[in-house]
Design an enzyme around this catalytic site. Structure first.
Site: not given
Lengths: 429, 429
Positions: B128, B133, B135, B186, B200, B204, B301
C-alpha cells in the site's frame, strides 16, 4: 464451483446488485475459481416489473426459501428499515450464512448486536454500502488506516440535503422550492424528514465514528440539527461573506472523549468540501500518522450502491476461496468512550437576526457582542419587507459556549429575533 | 503471543515504522490477541543516530539475521531501489515469510515476479505504501472496487513535482528556483531527475494501472513527459486563461485497450484536482458502477508512509490470527492488454510559441491553425526581450494527432519556435 447468494428485497439497489453480479461473475470466477450466482430473491410481488429479467434467479415471497436453503452461503439484504430486515439478518447469521447489507439504519441502531451474532456464529457481516454509497469508507477505516489514531471525521454524507443546498446556492431558491425539486427528481422522499432533519447523516456518522474511534456509538450521542430553517437569505449572505452552507457531520476524539454533531456549517469557498456538490458525498479523515485524507464520490443511487454491495460480495467469495471465514472483531464491543459537548472549541460564528428597523437597534446588537468580547469579522445590514431589517454577523473565533450565550441574550430582546446561528469551518491547512 | 517482524533498512520511513508499531502494539494485541514486535533491524551502520532509541530491537548488518530467523514471520522492506531489496524480498518469500514493502520502483519493475514468488510459497506481499503514501489506493482498488470495470485513472501522484508547480504558481518563480526550494526543504533529491522527469509518477501509474485494469503493465507502456521545460511564463499564461498546470498521470482502459501517460496538463481552476497543492496527492478513479471517486491525502513523508506500511502489517497480523495465509491472486499474471496511442482522443491544447516580432508572423500562425481547422479559444500575444514575441494559444477540442501535426508544422518555420504543447483537462462533470 458456484457460490449461491440469496437476495432479500429487490428494489432499486437490489435490482442493481442482480445485474452487477451477473456482469462480474466471469471475472470473479477467473480470479477465484468460484462463481457468484444469485439463486433466490425475496420479493413482495413476484409479478412486478423491476427492469431486470430474471432468467436463472428464483423469485419467492417466502423468506424461508432463502434462510433455510443450505446451498445459500451469502445473504444480501437490500430491504432497508429495521424490521423485518433485522430478524432475517440475525436468522441468516445464526444459520451460518455471511451477510452483506446496505442498511445504515439497522447498522447504526443495532450494529453491536448484529456483529456479535456474526462473531458467535463464525461468519462475516459486511456493510460498505451503508455509508457513502460507492465511496470506500468502511474498508479504509477498518483496514488501511488501522495504524492511525483517528482524531477527526468531517464530511458531507447525505446526498439529499447536499442536493437541496447546492440548488439553493446555484439557483437562489428557497428551501421549499429546492426540496420540491429534489422530490420531483427522486432524490428526496415524500416524507423527507429523515434526510432534511439530519437523521440520515447522524446514522451514518454513528457507523463511521464507531469504526474510526474504536468504540460503541449510539444515535443519541449525536447532536443533530437539520437544514429546514436555512433560507435563501442565509445562502446569499454566506456567499457574500465567502462561504457556502453545507450540512456537515463532525466527529472528534480528543484523548478518548468524543464529540459528535450534524449541523449546517459555513465552509470557506477555497475549502475542498465547498466543491462537493449535488448528490456527491465526501469524508475528511485525520489520523495521527496519515495526516489529512479525503474520500469523495457518489453517495447514493442504484449502481453506486450496488458497486459497494457487490464489492463486499466479492470480498466474501475470495475469503471463502481462501478458507477464511470470520470477520475480524472490531475490538470495540461493549466499550463506550464518553461523549462530551466541547463548549470550549472555538469557531467563527454566523448569526442572522431580524430586527425592527428603528434607530439604535443595530447599536444595541453591536454593544451586546462587545460586552461578550466577541469581535466581528463581517457585518451586513439590509432592510427587508416593511420596517424589518436583517442583520448578519460573522464573528472572529469565539467558543461554542459564548455563541450560545450570545444567542440566548439576543433572543431576550423584544426587538430582535435570532433566525440562524451556524459555526464556520476554518480554512483547510 | 508475539508476531515478530524483521525490518530491512532504517531510514526515514523505517524509523517511522519502528515508532508506529510500538505505538499501536497494544491496540493490535487487544483486537487480535497477537502483539506485533520489531525484533531485528538490518542497517548499514549500527551506531548511527536515527532519532529513535532501540531498546528491544536488535540492530544487525547481516541480512541473514532476519532472513534465516524462523521466529520472524513478517519482513518489512524500506531500503528502496532494486538491489539488494529484490534479492532479500525474494529470499524472505521463499522462506515462507510475508512481506510488506514501500518500494514502488521494485513493484513497478518486478511486481509480477514478486507476486508469483509469494503465491508459490503461500504467503502475502502487501505494498500500500508504494503508491500515494498515506492514501489508501491499492486496498480500495484491490478490494472495495472489484465490482467495477475501472475505465479511468487520473491523478497527481508525485509530491515533488506538485510542490514545485505549486511554488511556481503561487510565488511566480521559475522552475530552477522552485526546484532549489524543494531541494532545500528535502522534498527533492540532489539528483531530481526521477521526480521531475516524470519517472516516479510513471512507476506509480504502472502499479495502479496493473491493479485497476487487471493486467500486466510495463514501464515502457507509459508515455512520459516531465516538467523541466515548464516556465514561469507558462504558469502565468495558464493562470490568465483560467487553468493551473499539474503533472497528471492518466490511465485509460477502452474496451481492453490501454493508454498510459504522465504529462504536464492544464487543469481548469474549478476542477477538484486544481486544488491539490504542495506535497498532497490525489487520484480520480472512474468505475462503470461506482462512477467518479477521488482519494486525496499526503503522498510521502515519514509518518504518512509508515501509516500505510503499518496498516499492511496489521492486516497481516489479523490474517495470521484468522489462519488466512495467502494473498488473493490478482488474476492478471501473464495477461497483457494492448497499449495504444489514442490519437483520436480530443482535448483543448495549449501552445506556447516564440516568434520574431515582425509583421505577418502572427497572421502566419493564425493561418496555419485555420488550415488545420483548429479553432482558438484563447489567444495571447506579448512582446518579450528584444524583438521576440510570445504567442500563447488555447484551442478548442482537437485530436492529439492534429495537435502533434500542428506542432511539427509550426516548428518548421524559421521564424517560430514551439516552446510548449500541453493538453487541457476538461471541466469535471
Amino acid at each position: 464451483m458456484q457460490i449461491q447468494i440469496g437476495l432479500l428485497g429487490c428494489g432499486t439497489v437490489g435490482a442493481g446488485v442482480v445485474s452487477l453480479v451477473r456482469r462480474r461473475a466471469d471475472r470473479v470466477a477467473d480470479m477465484t475459481g468460484l462463481r457468484p450466482v444469485v439463486k433466490t430473491i425475496l420479493v413482495r410481488d413476484t409479478q412486478k416489473d423491476r427492469g431486470v429479467s430474471f432468467i436463472d434467479e428464483q423469485l419467492t415471497t417466502s423468506p424461508e426459501d432463502i434462510l433455510a436453503d443450505d446451498d445459500i452461503q451469502i445473504v444480501v439484504e437490500t430491504i432497508g428499515g429495521i424490521e423485518p430486515a433485522k430478524t432475517y439478518i440475525l436468522e441468516a447469521l445464526s444459520r451460518g450464512k455471511h451477510v452483506v447489507t446496505a442498511n445504515k439504519d439497522l447498522i447504526a441502531l443495532h450494529g453491536p448486536e448484529i456483529l456479535q451474532t456474526a462473531a458467535a456464529n463464525g461468519v462475516s457481516v459486511l456493510f460498505e454500502a451503508a455509508v457513502g454509497g460507492a465511496i470506500p469508507l468502511v474498508g479504509p477505516l477498518k483496514e488501511n488506516l488501522t495504524a492511525n489514531e483517528v482524531t477527526d471525521l468531517k464530511g458531507i454524507i447525505n446526498g439529499t440535503t447536499n442536493f437541496i443546498l447546492t440548488q439553493m446556492t446555484t439557483r437562489h431558491i428557497d428551501f421549499a422550492e429546492a426540496l420540491q425539486m429534489a422530490q420531483d427528481l427522486g432524490y428526496a422522499e415524500a416524507d423527507p424528514s429523515s434526510d432534511v432533519d439530519g437523521l440520515d447523516a447522524a446514522r451514518k456518522l454513528v457507523i463511521l465514528a464507531s469504526i474510526a474511534f474504536h468504540t460503541e456509538v449510539h444515535l443519541s450521542d449525536v447532536r443533530v440539527e437539520g437544514i429546514r430553517h436555512i433560507t435563501a437569505t442565509d445562502v446569499r449572505y454566506a456567499d457574500e461573506a465567502g462561504y457556502v452552507i453545507k450540512l456537515l457531520a463532525v466527529g472528534r476524539d480528543r484523548d478518548g472523549e468524543l464529540t459528535l454533531a450534524v449541523r449546517p456549517t459555513l465552509i470557506p469557498k477555497n475549502h475542498p468540501l465547498a466543491h462537493v456538490s449535488d448528490a456527491y458525498n465526501a469524508l475528511f479523515v485525520r489520523g495521527d500518522a496519515a495526516g489529512d485524507l479525503m474520500f469523495f464520490g457518489r453517495g447514493a443511487g442504484r449502481m453506486p450502491t450496488a458497486s459497494a454491495v457487490v464489492g463486499d460480495i466479492i470480498a466474501l467469495v475470495r475469503n471463502l476461496k481462501l478458507g477464511f471465514v470470520a470477520s475480524s472483531p472490531n475490538g470495540s464491543a461493549g466499550e463506550r468512550k464518553p461523549v462530551v459537548e466541547r463548549e470550549d472549541d472555538v469557531y467563527k460564528y454566523y448569526f442572522r437576526l431580524t430586527a425592527a428597523d428603528q434607530p439604535g437597534v443595530f447599536a444595541q446588537v453591536a454593544h451586546l457582542f462587545g460586552e461578550y468580547r466577541a469581535s466581528m469579522e463581517t457585518v451586513l445590514q439590509k432592510r427587508v419587507e416593511g420596517d424589518r431589517a436583517e442583520i448578519v454577523i460573522v464573528t472572529h473565533d469565539i467558543s461554542s459556549r459564548l455563541a450560545r450565550e450570545i444567542a440566548v441574550h439576543l433572543s431576550r430582546s423584544p426587538q430582535l429575533a435570532v433566525e440562524a446561528v451556524m459555526p464556520v469551518e476554518p480554512v483547510a491547512e
